[in-house]
Design an enzyme around this catalytic site. Structure first.
Site: not given
Length: 502
Positions: A203-205, A208, A320
């Site tokens: 899960e990230g910004g 999912v 990023d």
């Protein structure tokens, strides 16, 4: 774009993934370390008009070209005879005119077959008596490869749409489709291939990430946008557009996407060994990564970044770079991922772009944070933090340390001469000290507060390869550390470089 082709399968990279290769082309897949190349192109019976465009000669790996049963006009261009790997050309049943260039006659005995049947106005020789003959042209080995189809049919389309459409960060009620149907999945298809989102990978910004299977054979990672995601349609669109036009062995490949009303999803190649952060932190279990393995992973990541900076037109800034965005496939080959924040970089006289601050705390370039001026050296800073992580296996920010930020902490430790306590103790001193020391120097040069004093990614890649060579040449025992390096140690180790969070 030259001929107005509208072939639904022609989206993204022509050759990868192989399962979704473009219709009517064939690619070479012999060398795993380099991207596949187009070796055969069939545009027969497509209703094409106009002259045979010079852009075809950019397909330098092309061996077979079929343009038959169209309405091409003008002469047979001489450049076809100089395409060094081309062995078969079919120009039958067009409206070509004029004499055939002598270069085709000159190469008659050397191997490449040209067929021109059904072109009544085309003169096969100076006397114009023969219209239907086969000719042979010379073949010489070629190395360079340029994917004209990506440049002509996708690259221009992407940037036309980027200029024409201003997309809000939130999901609008109506919005233009990113592309046509190919590589595009319906939401019901996404549900099916993930078994109703049964297995969560992370899960990230964005949302999912789920495990999926394409046609029951190809594993994929499905990143589903959450309604509460801090990223939105703008970032989703940016990631799709970037990955549809770039390909590198060390960049994660886009398998497809879903853009259906409020449902947004990205389908990537699956990386079964997780991300680099999981291995450095011990989350994946098993033995710690060896020093040589860590170097190999960051070298491959550096090559992917170098490609974004120097191999893409226009160049791209990732924005990023971090260990959680470095994925590892079944062979532990590094794949740089998560391009939702990426930006194009100026290719004219400008040296930066001005943009709102985005990125991950700890990895964020302090100069970019202060000035809002973004250039490729911002990625270099973030990559320097990644190198420090593989050396130390410590958190990027840890408030209990004397110096919370990893760059400041490493600098502080080195000014005290405490090299041993900087290096990950799980390596058990099984490394060539000169290799680790050189990597430290590279990392500290990358995190220099001044972007002008940082190396570029090409320099970083070359220096890291020297580190790996040094480590691979280790023959037992320990050698004296040599602190010399072609990357200048231009940063004060005691300098605090941590940007405040906004």
């Amino acid at each position: 774009a030259i001929y107005g082709l509208n072939i639904r399968s022609w989206q993204g990279d022509p050759c990868v993934p192989e399962l979704l290769k473009w219709e009517d082309i064939k690619c070479s897949y012999t060398n795993r370390s380099t991207p596949p190349r187009i070796v055969s192109l069939d545009l027969s019976s497509r209703g094409l008009k106009g002259v045979i465009a010079p852009a075809f000669q950019n397909l330098t790996e092309l061996r077979k070209l079929d343009l038959s049963n169209n309405s091409f006009t003008g002469g047979v261009p001489a450049f076809l005879a100089s395409m060094k790997l081309l062995s078969i050309i079919n120009l039958n049943w067009n409206d070509l005119t004029g004499p055939l260039p002598n270069v085709f006659h000159d190469g008659e005995k050397n191997g490449l077959k040209l067929t021109i049947q059904g072109n009544p106005k085309l003169c096969a020789d100076a006397s114009c008596k023969k219209n239907n003959q086969n000719y042979v042209v010379p073949v010489v080995a070629s190395v360079a490869s340029v994917l004209i189809i990506v440049a002509v049919l996708v690259f221009i389309l992407v940037f036309k749409k980027k200029r024409a459409t201003q997309v809000q960060h939130e999901l609008p009620s109506t919005r233009p489709s990113i592309f046509t149907q190919t590589k595009r999945f319906t939401y019901s298809e996404v549900i099916a291939l993930t078994d109703n989102f049964e297995r969560v990978l992370g899960e990230g910004g964005f949302g999912v990430v789920y495990h999926g299977s394409l046609n029951g054979t190809q594993p994929v990672a499905v990143k589903l946008l959450s309604p509460s995601s801090v990223q939105g349609y703008k970032e989703f669109k940016a990631e799709v557009e970037l990955l549809l036009r770039v390909h590198h062995v060390n960049l994660v490949s886009l398998v497809g996407y879903c853009d259906e009303e409020s449902h947004l999803a990205l389908l990537y190649e699956y990386a079964p060994n997780g991300d680099l952060k999981q291995h450095l932190s011990g989350e994946r279990g098993g033995s710690p990564l060896k020093w040589s393995s860590r170097l190999k992973i960051v070298i491959e990541t550096a090559q992917g970044l170098e490609y974004l900076h120097t191999g893409c037109k226009p160049p791209m800034i990732h924005r990023d770079v971090k260990t959680t965005n470095i994925l590892l496939d079944e062979h532990f080959q590094a794949k740089l991922a998560d391009f939702g924040l990426s930006r194009s970089f100026p290719i004219g006289g400008e040296t930066h772009v001005s943009t709102a601050i985005v990125g991950t705390p700890g990895y964020l370039d302090p100069e970019y944070y202060r000035t809002n001026r973004l250039n490729e050296k911002s990625d270099v800073y973030s990559f320097g933090i990644v190198i420090l992580e593989i050396i130390t296996s410590r958190p990027v920010i840890q408030q209990t340390r004397e110096k919370p930020h990893i760059a400041a902490w490493v600098g502080h430790m080195l000014t005290k001469g405490d090299f041993e306590n900087v290096v990950d103790p799980r390596l058990n001193r099984e490394y060539e000290p000169t290799s680790v020391w050189k990597a430290l120097e590279i990392a500290m040069s990358c995190v220099n507060p001044s972007s002008e004093k940082r190396p570029n990614m090409s320099q970083v890649t070359n220096e890291l390869k020297q580190c790996l060579t040094s480590e691979n040449s280790r023959q037992g025992g320990r050698k004296n550390m040599d602190s010399r390096s072609s990357v200048e140690m231009s940063v004060s180790f005691a300098t605090e470089v941590t940007p405040n969070a906004r």
